[in-house]
Design a protein around this motif. Sequence first.
Motif, PDB file in Angstrom:
ATOM      1  N   CYS A 100     -27.494 -40.400 -37.372  1.00 13.03           N
ATOM      2  CA  CYS A 100     -27.903 -41.508 -38.239  1.00 13.03           C
ATOM      3  C   CYS A 100     -26.672 -42.262 -38.729  1.00 13.03           C
ATOM      4  O   CYS A 100     -25.714 -41.645 -39.222  1.00 13.03           O
ATOM      5  CB  CYS A 100     -28.692 -40.978 -39.434  1.00 13.03           C
ATOM      6  SG  CYS A 100     -29.223 -42.299 -40.541  1.00 13.03           S
ATOM      7  N   HIS A 147     -26.226 -43.799 -41.338  1.00 14.01           N
ATOM      8  CA  HIS A 147     -26.024 -43.720 -42.790  1.00 14.01           C
ATOM      9  C   HIS A 147     -24.952 -42.676 -43.134  1.00 14.01           C
ATOM     10  O   HIS A 147     -23.912 -43.025 -43.680  1.00 14.01           O
ATOM     11  CB  HIS A 147     -27.351 -43.396 -43.488  1.00 14.01           C
ATOM     12  CG  HIS A 147     -27.228 -43.268 -44.971  1.00 14.01           C
ATOM     13  ND1 HIS A 147     -27.967 -42.374 -45.698  1.00 14.01           N
ATOM     14  CD2 HIS A 147     -26.421 -43.914 -45.872  1.00 14.01           C
ATOM     15  CE1 HIS A 147     -27.635 -42.488 -46.987  1.00 14.01           C
ATOM     16  NE2 HIS A 147     -26.704 -43.409 -47.113  1.00 14.01           N
ATOM     17  N   CYS A 202     -35.353 -41.655 -39.860  1.00 20.27           N
ATOM     18  CA  CYS A 202     -34.454 -40.565 -40.244  1.00 20.27           C
ATOM     19  C   CYS A 202     -35.122 -39.797 -41.377  1.00 20.27           C
ATOM     20  O   CYS A 202     -35.503 -40.376 -42.400  1.00 20.27           O
ATOM     21  CB  CYS A 202     -33.100 -41.123 -40.688  1.00 20.27           C
ATOM     22  SG  CYS A 202     -31.972 -39.809 -41.239  1.00 20.27           S
ATOM     23  N   HIS A 235     -33.105 -39.718 -45.501  1.00 17.85           N
ATOM     24  CA  HIS A 235     -33.309 -40.691 -46.566  1.00 17.85           C
ATOM     25  C   HIS A 235     -34.250 -41.805 -46.141  1.00 17.85           C
ATOM     26  O   HIS A 235     -34.306 -42.844 -46.786  1.00 17.85           O
ATOM     27  CB  HIS A 235     -31.966 -41.279 -47.030  1.00 17.85           C
ATOM     28  CG  HIS A 235     -30.951 -40.247 -47.362  1.00 17.85           C
ATOM     29  ND1 HIS A 235     -29.891 -39.954 -46.535  1.00 17.85           N
ATOM     30  CD2 HIS A 235     -30.883 -39.380 -48.403  1.00 17.85           C
ATOM     31  CE1 HIS A 235     -29.181 -38.955 -47.064  1.00 17.85           C
ATOM     32  NE2 HIS A 235     -29.762 -38.585 -48.181  1.00 17.85           N
ATOM     33  N   ALA A 291     -34.418 -43.911 -43.476  1.00 12.29           N
ATOM     34  CA  ALA A 291     -34.078 -45.121 -42.723  1.00 12.29           C
ATOM     35  C   ALA A 291     -34.998 -45.241 -41.508  1.00 12.29           C
ATOM     36  O   ALA A 291     -35.337 -44.243 -40.869  1.00 12.29           O
ATOM     37  CB  ALA A 291     -32.617 -45.078 -42.271  1.00 12.29           C
TER      38      ALA A 291
HETATM   39  S1  FES Z   1     -28.733 -39.818 -43.268  1.00 10.41           S
HETATM   40 FE1  FES Z   1     -30.237 -41.033 -42.293  1.00 10.41          FE
HETATM   41  S2  FES Z   1     -31.029 -42.279 -43.873  1.00 10.41           S
HETATM   42 FE2  FES Z   1     -29.464 -41.103 -44.842  1.00 10.41          FE
END
Ligand code: FES
Length: 114
Positions: free
Chosen positions: A47, A49, A71, A74, A76
């Motif tokens: 991911c 993020h 994901c 969090h 996403a």
């Molecule tokens: S690690 Fe994927 S949205 Fe935060």
Amino acid sequence: MGRILCQLADIVDGDARAFDSVDGRLNGTGGFVVRRGTQAYCYVNDCPHLHITLDFVPGRFMNKDAGLIQCANHGARFEIETGECVWGPCRGDALTSLPIRIVNGTVVLEAPPQ
Ligand code: FES
């Protein structure tokens, strides 16, 4: 030649299937293939993020109601066809795509350039 990942028919339409990294190309992180009809799309399981795997529950990559990759960490959400994040903390970033082709129903990961 490339690496055989699975049969397209092994993936339920709209779902995904994970695969492990066995060739060292993905820095120890595997990838996943998403099927949409007769097409398939392949991404590194990373991911953008926090650069951790998307599937907190192994093998679960999809928000099927929204028709998007999600994901689990969090929330996403990413477009299946482009890997672009369209919702969540990394909006505007994208998953890293991997080149695949479908040969007689077999999903093949293209060999890396030499
Ligand atoms: S690690 Fe994927 S949205 Fe935060």
